[in-house]
Design a protein around this motif. Structure first.
Motif, PDB file in Angstrom:
ATOM      1  N   ALA A  53    -115.086 -14.117  98.313  1.00  0.00           N
ATOM      2  CA  ALA A  53    -114.867 -15.257  97.416  1.00  0.00           C
ATOM      3  C   ALA A  53    -113.510 -15.210  96.709  1.00  0.00           C
ATOM      4  O   ALA A  53    -112.862 -16.241  96.559  1.00  0.00           O
ATOM      5  N   TRP A  54    -113.091 -14.042  96.239  1.00  0.00           N
ATOM      6  CA  TRP A  54    -111.876 -13.979  95.394  1.00  0.00           C
ATOM      7  C   TRP A  54    -110.756 -13.181  96.034  1.00  0.00           C
ATOM      8  O   TRP A  54    -109.688 -13.033  95.442  1.00  0.00           O
ATOM      9  N   GLY A  55    -111.018 -12.574  97.191  1.00  0.00           N
ATOM     10  CA  GLY A  55    -109.980 -11.789  97.848  1.00  0.00           C
ATOM     11  C   GLY A  55    -109.999 -10.329  97.403  1.00  0.00           C
ATOM     12  O   GLY A  55    -110.882  -9.879  96.657  1.00  0.00           O
ATOM     13  N   ALA A  56    -108.956  -9.606  97.846  1.00  0.00           N
ATOM     14  CA  ALA A  56    -108.913  -8.147  97.655  1.00  0.00           C
ATOM     15  C   ALA A  56    -108.839  -7.745  96.189  1.00  0.00           C
ATOM     16  O   ALA A  56    -109.113  -6.594  95.841  1.00  0.00           O
ATOM     17  N   VAL A  57    -108.487  -8.676  95.283  1.00  0.00           N
ATOM     18  CA  VAL A  57    -108.418  -8.301  93.857  1.00  0.00           C
ATOM     19  C   VAL A  57    -109.766  -7.838  93.327  1.00  0.00           C
ATOM     20  O   VAL A  57    -109.826  -7.108  92.339  1.00  0.00           O
ATOM     21  N   SER A  58    -110.841  -8.250  93.998  1.00  0.00           N
ATOM     22  CA  SER A  58    -112.139  -7.811  93.482  1.00  0.00           C
ATOM     23  C   SER A  58    -112.324  -6.308  93.672  1.00  0.00           C
ATOM     24  O   SER A  58    -113.093  -5.689  92.938  1.00  0.00           O
ATOM     25  N   VAL A  59    -111.589  -5.710  94.620  1.00  0.00           N
ATOM     26  CA  VAL A  59    -111.607  -4.242  94.737  1.00  0.00           C
ATOM     27  C   VAL A  59    -110.931  -3.637  93.501  1.00  0.00           C
ATOM     28  O   VAL A  59    -111.371  -2.609  92.970  1.00  0.00           O
ATOM     29  N   ASP A  60    -109.874  -4.273  93.020  1.00  0.00           N
ATOM     30  CA  ASP A  60    -109.217  -3.788  91.792  1.00  0.00           C
ATOM     31  C   ASP A  60    -110.196  -3.826  90.615  1.00  0.00           C
ATOM     32  O   ASP A  60    -110.221  -2.916  89.790  1.00  0.00           O
ATOM     33  N   LEU A  61    -110.981  -4.892  90.540  1.00  0.00           N
ATOM     34  CA  LEU A  61    -111.968  -4.980  89.453  1.00  0.00           C
ATOM     35  C   LEU A  61    -113.004  -3.863  89.601  1.00  0.00           C
ATOM     36  O   LEU A  61    -113.390  -3.226  88.625  1.00  0.00           O
ATOM     37  N   TYR A  62    -113.443  -3.624  90.843  1.00  0.00           N
ATOM     38  CA  TYR A  62    -114.414  -2.548  91.068  1.00  0.00           C
ATOM     39  C   TYR A  62    -113.846  -1.225  90.550  1.00  0.00           C
ATOM     40  O   TYR A  62    -114.496  -0.490  89.807  1.00  0.00           O
ATOM     41  N   ARG A  63    -112.595  -0.953  90.908  1.00  0.00           N
ATOM     42  CA  ARG A  63    -111.991   0.323  90.478  1.00  0.00           C
ATOM     43  C   ARG A  63    -111.825   0.357  88.956  1.00  0.00           C
ATOM     44  O   ARG A  63    -111.990   1.397  88.323  1.00  0.00           O
ATOM     45  N   ALA A  64    -111.479  -0.774  88.370  1.00  0.00           N
ATOM     46  CA  ALA A  64    -111.309  -0.816  86.906  1.00  0.00           C
ATOM     47  C   ALA A  64    -112.641  -0.529  86.198  1.00  0.00           C
ATOM     48  O   ALA A  64    -112.666   0.164  85.170  1.00  0.00           O
ATOM     49  N   THR A  65    -113.752  -1.028  86.753  1.00  0.00           N
ATOM     50  CA  THR A  65    -115.050  -0.756  86.106  1.00  0.00           C
ATOM     51  C   THR A  65    -115.416   0.727  86.250  1.00  0.00           C
ATOM     52  O   THR A  65    -115.967   1.320  85.315  1.00  0.00           O
ATOM     53  N   LEU A  66    -115.109   1.337  87.392  1.00  0.00           N
ATOM     54  CA  LEU A  66    -115.412   2.772  87.536  1.00  0.00           C
ATOM     55  C   LEU A  66    -114.546   3.602  86.580  1.00  0.00           C
ATOM     56  O   LEU A  66    -115.022   4.597  86.011  1.00  0.00           O
ATOM     57  N   ALA A  67    -113.298   3.173  86.385  1.00  0.00           N
ATOM     58  CA  ALA A  67    -112.441   3.880  85.428  1.00  0.00           C
ATOM     59  C   ALA A  67    -113.009   3.743  84.014  1.00  0.00           C
ATOM     60  O   ALA A  67    -113.030   4.689  83.218  1.00  0.00           O
ATOM     61  N   GLU A  68    -113.504   2.539  83.698  1.00  0.00           N
ATOM     62  CA  GLU A  68    -114.108   2.296  82.379  1.00  0.00           C
ATOM     63  C   GLU A  68    -115.345   3.193  82.189  1.00  0.00           C
ATOM     64  O   GLU A  68    -115.560   3.749  81.111  1.00  0.00           O
ATOM     65  N   LEU A  69    -116.113   3.344  83.245  1.00  0.00           N
ATOM     66  CA  LEU A  69    -117.300   4.202  83.178  1.00  0.00           C
ATOM     67  C   LEU A  69    -116.895   5.653  82.905  1.00  0.00           C
ATOM     68  O   LEU A  69    -117.513   6.335  82.065  1.00  0.00           O
ATOM     69  N   GLY A  70    -115.854   6.131  83.593  1.00  0.00           N
ATOM     70  CA  GLY A  70    -115.388   7.501  83.358  1.00  0.00           C
ATOM     71  C   GLY A  70    -114.934   7.683  81.914  1.00  0.00           C
ATOM     72  O   GLY A  70    -115.240   8.691  81.263  1.00  0.00           O
ATOM     73  N   HIS A  71    -114.268   6.676  81.388  1.00  0.00           N
ATOM     74  CA  HIS A  71    -113.774   6.732  80.011  1.00  0.00           C
ATOM     75  C   HIS A  71    -114.951   6.773  79.022  1.00  0.00           C
ATOM     76  O   HIS A  71    -114.960   7.565  78.072  1.00  0.00           O
TER      77      HIS A  71
END
Ligand SMILES: Cc1cc2nc3c(=O)[nH]c(=O)nc-3n(C[C@H](O)[C@H](O)[C@H](O)COP(=O)(O)OP(=O)(O)OC[C@H]3O[C@@H](n4cnc5c(N)ncnc54)[C@H](O)[C@@H]3O)c2cc1C
Length: 390
Positions: A87-105
């Motif tokens: 639906a939104w293109g490869a940027v949604s992988v960036d969002l996935y990674r950003a949420t995992l980084a947020e979880l680690g934090h």
């Protein structure tokens, strides 16, 4: 039936000493409206830059969805990765990674007592034998979709394993985690109250560029960040059409059920979900797809049709009859294209919200992006730019 949320039975939550009500005129560099997981991330980000910050909540910290949700800390937005890429293109992988980084934090800040790195299970269907041919066919189709999701995750070097066990078949996502959402928010507020001025029971009645009004006080601040997911369009009416409030419902069983769910489990295309607490309760929600029309409301009373559905889900998850002791609901925001909202609404007034039912990690990601927009003029990533309704 007790409509308090079962997470609030936790002794640490029950012992929360509370924050004062705003009863004066304050001046700060920034004011954050809404102290759920998203607003608290904004407070953290703003104070880390050395700003003076006032945070306001209309009730207790995380008295909205942020303290009353399923407690799933999942990578990515509400849509599964392969669907969001389509639906939104490869940027949604960036969002996935950003949420995992947020979880680690979050895990670093709050520790493993509060953020439990259990992983999560996406099931095809619900546990137990399918009831009829239609459910069996749907389950087979969903298993195919689990495989497609697993492939998308592997293509992007995100951990995933097959799941085939007592609960059924699906996939296991080892990076995900579980939390008691009230404990998560109160834990953050306990830390942040040392560096920011935080107030409870201080509903914002109106705001204009530079000034926020509550019933008993005002805050003057050049930056105002509204971090309210459900009912955002009531605080900022110009967002009507870009975000729409819905009710989501849950229940809690009596403690003492035998251990069965090793981690957060979601099935039937992710619409039904449950996790089991250490004392053996099940905390169960779902049915959003089945009752969508009736649930477009800012009312937060649980209703019989949805509760009957999630009670059946609870029994499937438990593999036995359950005794329900709590039923509750809360408001969340949906956007027309599934992308959250992060924007400047009025000069110096920024808003985040519209997480489409999955805001525990996406919300803080959006809040940090709003701070970057407000202070540095950095445009939010395109995965946070929800389109307006047609
Ligand atoms: C039943 C249910 C289950 C869910 N399960 C999950 C899940 O497992 N995982 C997941 O990721 N997401 C889940 N969600 C979604 C998630 O809870 C939300 O997206 C997220 O908590 C939003 O957090 P927030 O801080 O952005 O906003 P909110 O939780 O909406 O917090 C906003 C805060 O602002 C305050 N506020 C509102 N209006 C005002 C005002 N006028 N003045 C001052 N303060 C105000 C409220 O009191 C509230 O504390 C679920 C939601 C529900 C309802």
């Amino acid at each position: 039936m007790d409509s308090r949320c079962a997470w609030d039975d936790d002794p640490v939550v029950a012992a929360w000493s509370g924050l004062p009500r705003l009863e004066s005129r304050l001046t700060a560099d920034a004011c954050v409206v809404g102290l759920g997981g998203s607003g608290l991330a904004a407070v953290e980000e703003l104070t880390a830059r050395g700003l003076t910050v006032v945070g306001l909540d209309s009730g207790r910290v995380a008295s909205g969805a942020a303290g009353r949700n399923g407690g799933f800390l999942l990578g990515g937005p509400a849509a599964f990765l392969h669907s969001s890429v389509a639906a939104w293109g490869a940027v949604s992988v960036d969002l996935y990674r950003a949420t995992l980084a947020e979880l680690g934090h979050l895990a670093d800040m709050l520790g493993t007592d509060v953020i439990t790195r259990t992983g999560s299970i996406r099931l095809a269907g619900l546990p137990g034998d399918p009831v009829g041919d239609a459910e069996a066919a749907e389950r087979a189709a969903e298993l195919e979709d689990c495989h497609a999701l697993a492939q998308a995750l592997r293509d992007n070097a995100i951990a995933v394993e097959p799941y085939d066990g007592e609960l059924g078949q699906g996939i296991f996502l080892p990076d995900d985690a579980a939390t008691n959402p009230s404990r998560r928010a109160l834990g953050l507020a306990s830390i942040l109250r040392n560096s920011a001025s935080l107030y409870e029971n201080s509903p914002v009645t109106s705001l204009e560029p530079g000034v926020v009004h509550t019933g008993h006080g005002t805050v003057s601040a050049p930056v105002i960040l509204v971090a309210v997911d459900g009912r955002l369009e009531q605080v900022l009416p110009e967002l009507a059409g870009r975000v729409r409030t819905a009710r989501l419902q849950m229940l809690g069983t009596a403690p003492g059920l035998p251990p069965r769910l090793p981690c957060p489990v979601y099935g039937r295309w992710g619409y039904d979900y449950a996790q089991q607490s250490a004392d053996g309760r099940l905390l169960v929600g779902g049915g959003r797809d089945l009752f969508a029309d009736a649930e477009w409301t800012s009312d937060t009373e649980p209703t019989r049709p949805v509760q009957s559905h999630i009670e059946r889900v609870a029994e499937r998850m438990a593999g036995r009859p359950v005794s329900v002791t709590r039923r509750w609901a809360a408001s969340v925001g949906f956007t027309p294209d599934g992308r959250p909202l992060c924007c400047e609404v009025r000069p110096g007034v920024f808003a985040v919200g519209g997480y489409n039912g999955t805001g525990n990690l996406v919300g803080p990601v959006a809040a940090r992006a709003a701070v970057a927009l407000a202070l540095d003029g950095i445009a939010p990533p395109s995965y946070l730019v929800a389109s307006a309704a047609d």
